[in-house]
Design a protein around this motif. Structure first.
Motif, PDB file in Angstrom:
ATOM      1  N   ASP A 118       0.827  -1.198   0.000  1.00  0.00           N
ATOM      2  CA  ASP A 118       0.000   0.000   0.000  1.00  0.00           C
ATOM      3  C   ASP A 118       0.869   1.259   0.000  1.00  0.00           C
ATOM      4  O   ASP A 118       1.773   1.410   0.817  1.00  0.00           O
ATOM      5  N   GLY A 119       0.582   2.174  -0.911  1.00  0.00           N
ATOM      6  CA  GLY A 119       1.352   3.391  -0.994  1.00  0.00           C
ATOM      7  C   GLY A 119       2.646   3.231  -1.758  1.00  0.00           C
ATOM      8  O   GLY A 119       3.665   3.812  -1.396  1.00  0.00           O
ATOM      9  N   THR A 120       2.648   2.426  -2.827  1.00  0.00           N
ATOM     10  CA  THR A 120       3.843   2.215  -3.626  1.00  0.00           C
ATOM     11  C   THR A 120       3.878   3.202  -4.789  1.00  0.00           C
ATOM     12  O   THR A 120       2.916   3.311  -5.550  1.00  0.00           O
ATOM     13  N   ILE A 121       4.981   3.915  -4.944  1.00  0.00           N
ATOM     14  CA  ILE A 121       5.172   4.782  -6.101  1.00  0.00           C
ATOM     15  C   ILE A 121       5.690   3.931  -7.255  1.00  0.00           C
ATOM     16  O   ILE A 121       6.676   3.205  -7.110  1.00  0.00           O
ATOM     17  N   CYS A 122       5.006   4.016  -8.391  1.00  0.00           N
ATOM     18  CA  CYS A 122       5.364   3.226  -9.563  1.00  0.00           C
ATOM     19  C   CYS A 122       5.506   4.111 -10.790  1.00  0.00           C
ATOM     20  O   CYS A 122       4.838   5.139 -10.915  1.00  0.00           O
ATOM     21  N   VAL A 123       6.381   3.685 -11.698  1.00  0.00           N
ATOM     22  CA  VAL A 123       6.439   4.243 -13.041  1.00  0.00           C
ATOM     23  C   VAL A 123       5.660   3.292 -13.944  1.00  0.00           C
ATOM     24  O   VAL A 123       5.867   2.079 -13.907  1.00  0.00           O
ATOM     25  N   VAL A 124       4.752   3.845 -14.745  1.00  0.00           N
ATOM     26  CA  VAL A 124       3.883   3.041 -15.598  1.00  0.00           C
ATOM     27  C   VAL A 124       4.162   3.368 -17.058  1.00  0.00           C
ATOM     28  O   VAL A 124       4.098   4.535 -17.465  1.00  0.00           O
ATOM     29  N   ASP A 125       4.467   2.362 -17.840  1.00  0.00           N
ATOM     30  CA  ASP A 125       4.644   2.525 -19.281  1.00  0.00           C
ATOM     31  C   ASP A 125       3.278   2.788 -19.905  1.00  0.00           C
ATOM     32  O   ASP A 125       2.359   1.976 -19.758  1.00  0.00           O
ATOM     33  N   ILE A 126       3.111   3.907 -20.618  1.00  0.00           N
ATOM     34  CA  ILE A 126       1.789   4.268 -21.123  1.00  0.00           C
ATOM     35  C   ILE A 126       1.355   3.395 -22.295  1.00  0.00           C
ATOM     36  O   ILE A 126       0.162   3.320 -22.601  1.00  0.00           O
ATOM     37  N   ASN A 127       2.278   2.701 -22.943  1.00  0.00           N
ATOM     38  CA  ASN A 127       1.919   1.833 -24.060  1.00  0.00           C
ATOM     39  C   ASN A 127       1.640   0.407 -23.621  1.00  0.00           C
ATOM     40  O   ASN A 127       0.735  -0.250 -24.143  1.00  0.00           O
ATOM     41  N   LYS A 128       2.395  -0.076 -22.634  1.00  0.00           N
ATOM     42  CA  LYS A 128       2.256  -1.458 -22.202  1.00  0.00           C
ATOM     43  C   LYS A 128       1.510  -1.602 -20.886  1.00  0.00           C
ATOM     44  O   LYS A 128       1.089  -2.701 -20.526  1.00  0.00           O
ATOM     45  N   GLY A 129       1.384  -0.525 -20.126  1.00  0.00           N
ATOM     46  CA  GLY A 129       0.704  -0.602 -18.834  1.00  0.00           C
ATOM     47  C   GLY A 129       1.491  -1.323 -17.773  1.00  0.00           C
ATOM     48  O   GLY A 129       0.941  -1.765 -16.767  1.00  0.00           O
ATOM     49  N   LEU A 130       2.790  -1.459 -17.969  1.00  0.00           N
ATOM     50  CA  LEU A 130       3.626  -2.186 -17.012  1.00  0.00           C
ATOM     51  C   LEU A 130       4.031  -1.295 -15.850  1.00  0.00           C
ATOM     52  O   LEU A 130       4.353  -0.116 -16.040  1.00  0.00           O
ATOM     53  N   PHE A 131       4.051  -1.856 -14.646  1.00  0.00           N
ATOM     54  CA  PHE A 131       4.400  -1.128 -13.436  1.00  0.00           C
ATOM     55  C   PHE A 131       5.842  -1.436 -13.032  1.00  0.00           C
ATOM     56  O   PHE A 131       6.263  -2.599 -13.007  1.00  0.00           O
ATOM     57  N   VAL A 132       6.602  -0.404 -12.698  1.00  0.00           N
ATOM     58  CA  VAL A 132       7.936  -0.571 -12.145  1.00  0.00           C
ATOM     59  C   VAL A 132       7.974   0.146 -10.805  1.00  0.00           C
ATOM     60  O   VAL A 132       8.006   1.386 -10.751  1.00  0.00           O
ATOM     61  N   PRO A 133       7.939  -0.572  -9.668  1.00  0.00           N
ATOM     62  CA  PRO A 133       7.958   0.080  -8.352  1.00  0.00           C
ATOM     63  C   PRO A 133       9.295   0.767  -8.101  1.00  0.00           C
ATOM     64  O   PRO A 133      10.353   0.209  -8.375  1.00  0.00           O
ATOM     65  N   ILE A 134       9.253   1.991  -7.558  1.00  0.00           N
ATOM     66  CA  ILE A 134      10.481   2.697  -7.200  1.00  0.00           C
ATOM     67  C   ILE A 134      10.450   3.231  -5.774  1.00  0.00           C
ATOM     68  O   ILE A 134      11.433   3.783  -5.305  1.00  0.00           O
ATOM     69  N   GLY A 135       9.331   3.107  -5.085  1.00  0.00           N
ATOM     70  CA  GLY A 135       9.246   3.575  -3.706  1.00  0.00           C
ATOM     71  C   GLY A 135       8.039   2.961  -3.027  1.00  0.00           C
ATOM     72  O   GLY A 135       7.048   2.660  -3.672  1.00  0.00           O
TER      73      GLY A 135
END
Length: 320
Positions: free
Chosen positions: A209-226
């Motif tokens: 809960d409360g994870t900062i993610c970068v999301v690829d706008i074409n693939k919808g993939l999540f990369v957690p960074i915080g």
């Protein structure tokens, strides 16, 4: 005569109390691209917390020359400037019992247009760096919570052209909430805070809960960074830093490098802070703060090194 004076005093005091405009979570302050103005939302009626009619306002950066952009009769929140400053996107709602929609208007409040119109709840619009697209969140399920009230859930992220055309779904996670996604400066990804339902164990195992993610706008993939209950993230203008609300320390403002490293606390006032955003030149941070945690929100600005924290005055008494 004494009773009459007391009655008049009560009526005047009550009218002032009821008519005062207040900031709230949906105020989301945002700088104009040149850094000279701030757009925000404020709610009329301090005593009507359950549902207040909120309007969009714009003012100079020092709090002067406040103007109302929204008409009365609608609830409007979460304003944001387009990259060229000509358009403001925001959330509009006709009544408490209707879903919110994404609207746009000119920076002076003219030419108001709805972009979405459906039975779902749309929120948190944000422009792409070229100003041609808008990303937003949408909830597809209206459900009852354990303590009895109702709320929107099963949120996903959507994108559309600035005229509302070519709408498409980016994610397929159906989480409890996405908190205000923002584009990366190069437009290839989104920065978002993921808040999941405690019942969704599969999603919880991937993103606490409360994870900062970068999301690829074409693939919808999540990369957690915080993680660890962080929220309201947004990039610095050069994409090297991320500002966010963090815990512990009472929901203070933090900054970290864009890869999630080098975290440092900016505010240390033991306040509930929200919606931090970098100034266009990257030297300051604008945010909402509720010092007493009693829904008495204010606008604050601070240097990125934590110095010169100050409140920006917001006086709507004479705004028509």
């Amino acid at each position: 005569m004494k009773r009459l004076i007391l009655l008049l005093f009560f009526l005047i005091s009550f009218s002032k109390c009821y008519a005062v405009s207040v900031l709230h979570w949906g105020s989301r302050p945002f700088y104009s691209p040149d850094g000279n103005k701030i757009v925000f939302a404020a709610e009329m009626g301090r005593e009507n917390r359950t549902y207040g009619e909120s309007q969009i306002y714009v003012m100079n950066r020092d709090g002067s020359n406040i103007k109302r952009l929204s008409p009365y009769g609608r609830n409007e929140q979460l304003p944001i400037y387009s990259p060229d400053g000509s358009i403001i996107a925001f959330v509009s709602q006709k009544s408490e019992f209707e879903a919110r929609e994404i609207w746009i208007m000119n920076a002076d409040g003219s030419n108001r247009q709805p972009l979405t119109n459906n039975q779902f709840d749309d929120s948190c619009p944000s422009f792409s760096p070229d100003g041609n697209r808008i990303v937003f969140t949408r909830a597809s399920v209206y459900r009852q919570r354990a303590w009895g009230d109702w709320t929107w859930g099963s949120w996903n992220i959507y994108i559309m052209n600035v005229d509302g055309a070519e709408e498409r779904k980016i994610t397929n996670e159906n989480v409890y909430a996405f908190i205000c996604p923002y584009f990366s400066p190069d437009g290839s990804s989104l920065l978002v805070d993921v808040t999941m339902s405690l019942k969704d164990r599969n999603f919880q195992s991937k993103y606490p809960d409360g994870t900062i993610c970068v999301v690829d706008i074409n693939k919808g993939l999540f990369v957690p960074i915080g993680e660890n209950d962080t929220g309201y993230p947004s990039f610095s203008p050069d994409a090297s830093k991320i500002v966010y609300q963090g815990r512990p320390y009472h929901r203070e403002i933090f900054i970290m490098d864009s890869d999630g490293s080098n975290k440092r606390q900016i505010t240390k006032e033991q306040r509930y802070n929200a919606h931090p955003i970098f100034s266009p030149d990257g030297t300051k941070i604008l945010f909402l703060s509720d010092p007493g945690r009693d829904d008495d929100w204010g606008l604050y600005e601070v240097n990125v090194d934590g110095s010169n924290l100050h409140k920006i005055p917001v006086n709507l008494d004479d705004v028509k």
